[in-house]
Design an enzyme around this catalytic site. Structure first.
Site, PDB file in Angstrom:
ATOM      1  N   THR A   1       0.840  -1.207   0.000  1.00 54.58           N
ATOM      2  CA  THR A   1       0.000   0.000   0.000  1.00 54.58           C
ATOM      3  C   THR A   1       0.871   1.251   0.000  1.00 54.58           C
ATOM      4  O   THR A   1       0.577   2.229  -0.708  1.00 54.58           O
ATOM      5  CB  THR A   1      -0.946   0.009   1.218  1.00 54.58           C
ATOM      6  OG1 THR A   1      -1.640  -1.230   1.292  1.00 54.58           O
ATOM      7  CG2 THR A   1      -1.946   1.136   1.121  1.00 54.58           C
TER       8      THR A   1
ATOM      9  N   VAL B   1       3.511  -9.738  11.327  1.00 49.49           N
ATOM     10  CA  VAL B   1       3.468  -8.640  12.302  1.00 49.49           C
ATOM     11  C   VAL B   1       3.973  -7.367  11.637  1.00 49.49           C
ATOM     12  O   VAL B   1       5.155  -7.253  11.312  1.00 49.49           O
ATOM     13  CB  VAL B   1       4.323  -8.962  13.551  1.00 49.49           C
ATOM     14  CG1 VAL B   1       4.256  -7.806  14.543  1.00 49.49           C
ATOM     15  CG2 VAL B   1       3.859 -10.261  14.203  1.00 49.49           C
TER      16      VAL B   1
ATOM     17  N   ILE C   1      -4.809 -10.931  11.069  1.00 49.35           N
ATOM     18  CA  ILE C   1      -4.623 -10.616  12.490  1.00 49.35           C
ATOM     19  C   ILE C   1      -4.557  -9.095  12.682  1.00 49.35           C
ATOM     20  O   ILE C   1      -5.345  -8.504  13.409  1.00 49.35           O
ATOM     21  CB  ILE C   1      -3.347 -11.268  13.057  1.00 49.35           C
ATOM     22  CG1 ILE C   1      -3.392 -12.788  12.855  1.00 49.35           C
ATOM     23  CG2 ILE C   1      -3.182 -10.921  14.535  1.00 49.35           C
ATOM     24  CD1 ILE C   1      -4.552 -13.472  13.523  1.00 49.35           C
TER      25      ILE C   1
ATOM     26  N   LYS D   1     -14.162   0.723  17.914  1.00 54.91           N
ATOM     27  CA  LYS D   1     -14.414   0.951  19.335  1.00 54.91           C
ATOM     28  C   LYS D   1     -14.284   2.423  19.680  1.00 54.91           C
ATOM     29  O   LYS D   1     -15.073   2.967  20.460  1.00 54.91           O
ATOM     30  CB  LYS D   1     -13.439   0.122  20.172  1.00 54.91           C
ATOM     31  CG  LYS D   1     -13.586   0.350  21.677  1.00 54.91           C
ATOM     32  CD  LYS D   1     -12.669  -0.546  22.485  1.00 54.91           C
ATOM     33  CE  LYS D   1     -12.858  -0.291  23.976  1.00 54.91           C
ATOM     34  NZ  LYS D   1     -12.052  -1.218  24.811  1.00 54.91           N
TER      35      LYS D   1
ATOM     36  N   HIS E   1     -46.876 -22.041  -5.222  1.00 53.26           N
ATOM     37  CA  HIS E   1     -46.789 -22.045  -3.760  1.00 53.26           C
ATOM     38  C   HIS E   1     -45.896 -23.182  -3.252  1.00 53.26           C
ATOM     39  O   HIS E   1     -46.261 -23.945  -2.366  1.00 53.26           O
ATOM     40  CB  HIS E   1     -48.179 -22.109  -3.129  1.00 53.26           C
ATOM     41  CG  HIS E   1     -49.016 -20.905  -3.415  1.00 53.26           C
ATOM     42  ND1 HIS E   1     -48.726 -19.660  -2.911  1.00 53.26           N
ATOM     43  CD2 HIS E   1     -50.127 -20.745  -4.180  1.00 53.26           C
ATOM     44  CE1 HIS E   1     -49.623 -18.779  -3.337  1.00 53.26           C
ATOM     45  NE2 HIS E   1     -50.473 -19.410  -4.122  1.00 53.26           N
TER      46      HIS E   1
ATOM     47  N   ASP F   1     -56.296 -48.313   4.368  1.00 53.47           N
ATOM     48  CA  ASP F   1     -57.354 -47.634   3.629  1.00 53.47           C
ATOM     49  C   ASP F   1     -56.834 -46.920   2.381  1.00 53.47           C
ATOM     50  O   ASP F   1     -57.497 -46.892   1.337  1.00 53.47           O
ATOM     51  CB  ASP F   1     -58.119 -46.650   4.521  1.00 53.47           C
ATOM     52  CG  ASP F   1     -57.222 -45.766   5.369  1.00 53.47           C
ATOM     53  OD1 ASP F   1     -55.985 -45.825   5.198  1.00 53.47           O
ATOM     54  OD2 ASP F   1     -57.752 -45.016   6.220  1.00 53.47           O
TER      55      ASP F   1
END
Length: 505
Positions: A37, A65, A126, A137, A267, A459
């Protein structure tokens, strides 16, 4: 309103980032960035600082990291109205960070690609997920942009408000952020839980479609999922809540058939279905099952629709047609009705799990994917099954599996004659089917009967026999199975018992 003075940008996808970076630079925003970036921003001719220059540490452990450092998270989590926080960031020379633009490694795409486990594990983000949660937050002071899908809204904000944001803006983007992180964590859990199989229910659909209303106009409705990945809409009005239910029922039904087959759904139940050598013949036979119920129905087939079939279909008022493809002429014919929805299915797997809200929780089950094959059917009476009967029993049993219980299906010559659907007694379902078959001129002599569940008494087979039925398929399991079998034995009725019930509610 808070002015953005500094930004941290670390993204996997860089499409559309250039406009954002240029706006930030034009407003004097200091930019911190990482790896690729940072190189991207510099190649635009815009000044940026590396995160390494801020933390004093290089990217380590193969890139695992980069941003996990107090000088990064301190600048994000610092409460600007808290004197103690302000004193501490001054003490440790931590710059405030007002904007965080970050996205996550493509975990889902990596899983879907069939990559190795190691490659999948490496796509568990991570740093990115931590930055998203931290910035969200502290939305009172920080704006978080968690995905490329929000770049357009960010550009509009930066342009209209001269790189300033309101509390409402920051809260809204924080909501986007927690939706993104929740969706991401659910995908990771689902991957791991394939083997662990913890009894935990988690679902997350990040894409959604607002619907005009729900099942009825006074109910709100929405679809969560990616309709565009399932089918391409070639023509017609907006798809509704009830349409989606019918489309799902239609596709699940047709997927059980390998021969050239056409079905008409109303349906969620099939009111017409037939398999024939050509698609036109299959459509004509399906329509003949119940041309009254077919009005306003959902049509589905498993072969591309040609001109001849489309010409026959066009005279019927239909809500939706679903097919793997259409010829150019067929499309031209079927598009003559402006509201008619035409869908071209894509190669998209259907979910294997079904769930729905119930009481104060959720009911979850595996989809019913069992299909009994003709070759495996054996009569439990001394009257053997002919090859034609076996084929018709398989055909009828596929339909009854997708019909609302209590359900009875009568079929003959790979054509649905009639079905009894959603009745409170199996006898009523059978009587309904026989009456409907007679109504539309079907001769039930030599037809077969499929039942989604066992016969509690003999039946039903007696009524079916008197109507001309000569072969029956049912799951068995009643304490009176012997009575039903005895009647069939005495009246030369062949009966296959599958052991698999197909209730559908």
């Amino acid at each position: 309103m808070k002015k953005i003075k500094s930004a941290l940008i670390s993204v996997f996808y860089k499409d559309g980032l250039d406009e954002i970076v240029k706006l930030l630079d034009a407003n004097g925003v200091e930019i911190y960035s990482t790896g690729g970036t940072y190189d991207y921003i510099c190649n635009l001719g815009i000044k940026a600082k590396t995160v390494e220059s801020l933390t004093g540490y290089p990217s380590i452990l193969g890139g695992r990291v980069k941003t996990l450092h107090p000088k990064v998270f301190g600048g994000i989590l610092c409460r600007r109205d808290n004197n103690s926080d302000i004193e501490q960031i001054k003490q440790y020379e931590i710059p405030e960070i007002d904007l965080v633009i970050v996205d996550l490694y493509p975990f889902k795409k990596t899983v879907d690609s069939g990559a190795s486990r190691q490659d999948i594990i490496e796509k568990i983000d991570i740093g990115g997920i931590s930055l998203i949660r931290a910035a969200a937050k502290n939305y009172k002071d920080v704006l978080i942009v968690p995905s490329v899908e929000h770049y357009g809204e960010l550009v509009e904000l930066l342009s209209k408000q001269q790189c300033s944001t309101s509390m409402e803006d920051r809260f809204r983007f924080a909501t986007y952020a927690f939706a993104q992180s929740s969706d991401y964590d659910t995908a990771i859990f689902e991957y791991f839980n394939q083997e662990t199989a913890m009894p935990v229910f988690k679902q997350s659909c990040h894409s959604s479609k607002s619907l005009r209303y729900g099942e009825n106009p006074h109910q709100k409705g929405a679809f969560f999922g990616d309709l565009d990945s399932f089918a391409e809409q070639l023509h017609g009005k907006e798809i509704s809540y009830n349409n989606i239910g019918d489309i799902d029922a239609a596709c699940r039904l047709i997927d059980d058939f390998d021969q050239t087959t056409f079905a008409i759904i109303k349906h969620n139940n099939a009111c017409g279905l037939a398999s024939r050598p050509t698609l036109k013949e299959a459509y004509m036979a399906a329509l003949a099952c119940d041309p009254v119920s077919a009005f306003g129905g959902v049509l589905v087939c498993n072969r591309p629709i040609d001109e001849a079939t489309a010409q026959e279909m066009n005279s019927l008022f239909m809500e939706i047609c679903i097919a793997p493809d259409y010829s150019e002429k067929a499309l031209e014919i079927l598009k003559c009705k402006k509201n008619r929805i035409l869908l071209r299915r894509k190669q998209c797997p259907m979910p294997k799990t079904q769930f729905r809200s119930a009481l104060n929780g959720v009911l979850v089950q595996d989809m019913d994917t069992i299909v009994e094959k003709a070759a495996d059917l054996v009569s439990v009476t001394s009257t053997p099954l002919t090859q034609e009967q076996k084929a018709d029993l398989e055909f009828a049993n596929k339909i009854v599996k997708h019909t609302k219980s209590n359900a009875i299906v009568l079929a003959k010559g790979q054509q649905l004659c009639a079905s009894g659907t959603g009745q409170t007694s199996r006898v009523d379902a059978l009587k309904q089917a026989i009456e409907k078959a007679k109504q539309f001129g079907f001769d039930l002599g030599g037809a077969v009967m499929a039942s989604d569940a066992f016969f509690p008494f003999p039946d039903c087979v007696e009524i079916a026999h008197n109507a001309g039925i000569t072969a029956v398929i049912q799951p068995g399991g009643s304490v009176r199975d012997n009575l039903t079998q005895e009647y069939c034995e005495q009246h030369q009725i062949a009966m296959a018992v599958t052991g698999n019930r197909h209730f559908k509610h």
